[in-house]
Design a protein around this motif. Sequence first.
Motif, PDB file in Angstrom:
ATOM      1  N   SER A   8       0.815  -1.216   0.000  1.00  0.00           N
ATOM      2  CA  SER A   8       0.000   0.000   0.000  1.00  0.00           C
ATOM      3  C   SER A   8       0.849   1.267   0.000  1.00  0.00           C
ATOM      4  CB  SER A   8      -0.940   0.014   1.212  1.00  0.00           C
ATOM      5  OG  SER A   8      -0.207   0.080   2.422  1.00  0.00           O
ATOM      6  N   VAL A  65      -5.302  -0.899   1.525  1.00  0.00           N
ATOM      7  CA  VAL A  65      -5.428  -0.291   2.848  1.00  0.00           C
ATOM      8  C   VAL A  65      -6.461  -1.022   3.692  1.00  0.00           C
ATOM      9  CG1 VAL A  65      -6.199   1.780   4.083  1.00  0.00           C
ATOM     10  CG2 VAL A  65      -4.610   1.985   2.171  1.00  0.00           C
ATOM     11  N   LEU A 101       1.344   3.541   7.736  1.00  0.00           N
ATOM     12  CA  LEU A 101       1.288   2.190   7.174  1.00  0.00           C
ATOM     13  C   LEU A 101       2.593   1.437   7.417  1.00  0.00           C
ATOM     14  CD1 LEU A 101      -0.499   2.980   3.791  1.00  0.00           C
ATOM     15  CD2 LEU A 101      -1.464   1.661   5.693  1.00  0.00           C
TER      16      LEU A 101
END
Length: 502
Positions: free
Chosen positions: A372, A401, A470
């Motif tokens: 991602s 995500v 992330l």
Amino acid sequence: SNQIVVSLILILLYTAAHHTMPPHKTPFITHQIAALLITFAAYAAFHASRKPPSIVKSVLGPEIHGPNITNDTGWAPFNGPQGPHRLGELDLAFLSAYSIGMYFSGHIGDRIDLRLFLTIGMVGSGLFTVIFGLGYFLGVHYLGFYVIVQVICGVFQSIGWPCVVSIVGNWFGKSKRGLIMGVWNSHTSVGNIIGSIVASSVLGFGWGWSFVLPGGIIMLVAVLVFNFLVVGPRDVGLELAGEEEGVEMDSEGMSLVGPEKAGLEEGVGVGEVEGADSAVAIGFLEAWRLPGVVPFAFCLFFSKLVAYTFLYWLPFYIRHTAVAGVHLSHKTAGILSTIFDVGGVVGGILAGCISDMIEARAITSVAFLLLSVPTLVFYRIYGSISMLSNVSLMFLSGLLVNGPYSLITTAVAADLGTQSLISGNSRALATVTAIIDGTGSAGAALGPLLAGYISTRGWNSVFFMLILSLSIAGLLLLHVVKSEIKGKLNEGKWLWLSRISH
């Protein structure tokens, strides 16, 4: 008149027969399907009623064109140079209340009738969503009004997730496979899509309608829940084979850490309750000490930070970012943002299927999280070139995500449910789920607030925050990934990996 009398008699006879019929006459699978569908509809309605704030942001806030902010547009107190900050603070009010309420609602949910508790949460959420929309019709421009309404709405919204997870966990044991849970967990994205379309479609009539309609929808679904939802097999005189109810919520019905590891570590924090009656709910601190809670809770913190930033700010970003040199309308931006949620549906199912095949949820989650990162970079750089590139990269971003976000919430519930089963405590699922999702919701509260402040400096800074989050989420699971690989090698699987490492 005779036909009317006969019809009434037949209706009365059917009703009497229906109520006197032994509960086991209804097939078990029918109850399971009903539980899946009703809880799916319930949580989709919860998310649909959360979507209006993101859809109306571009209407409430000021027009932003590059470094220039127009003061004569928007809705006070959200217009002007500080408008995005006020909108971010509004998100913080809702999500902070949601996060804190999650801890208490899970604890309460283990102790009262889940059907009634879920209905209360839905009616309250719908009512205060409608009240927020009334601010438009009554001409309210006081920030405190909107903050208070969002806080109360957040508390009611926090009731939903622990309840639906516990109810589905009551009906499905270890035999249930990944595709079912993957599809069921898409209720989040489906609700976002419905909420976006409903709120966007009536935005032209006034932003208040964008709240009134989703609020009405969730209250209608609450009627369905109250009248038809069965909390667990025991409520209709049935038993789940193997006494596994209230335990599993993963995509495959297997513990993340594995039963062997669970057995070795069952004495940590919960060993003292072994042999206790299964109706006794687990303690709050005992649930925190269960193996795997801390890393997954904080991984979900950063995952939900990203997911909810998109949830609350994507329509605003699309509205203020030219696609192929053209700025889209408020309605078009709201509807286009649903592409992200469509990707989320596919991502949740795909992550469940992949983890099903390789039997390694942490590895699957980390793979999605790492992929991602470059996808968000590409979306920021190339998403504005054309509508095709925007839609394609938005879909891929949603897939990557929301995939691990979906997988983590379900897999962690399964892991901790297994721990609870070993300890002789089958009523821990709502408490544990509330702890995990409550911690994740703290990140969900932080993300939109930061986006509101950072967006005034430029969207590159916002995307940097998302990419950093992330990356941290992936790093937090590395220890679990290492344990999964060791477990597979000890089982005689993945031997090709050991050959490569040597």
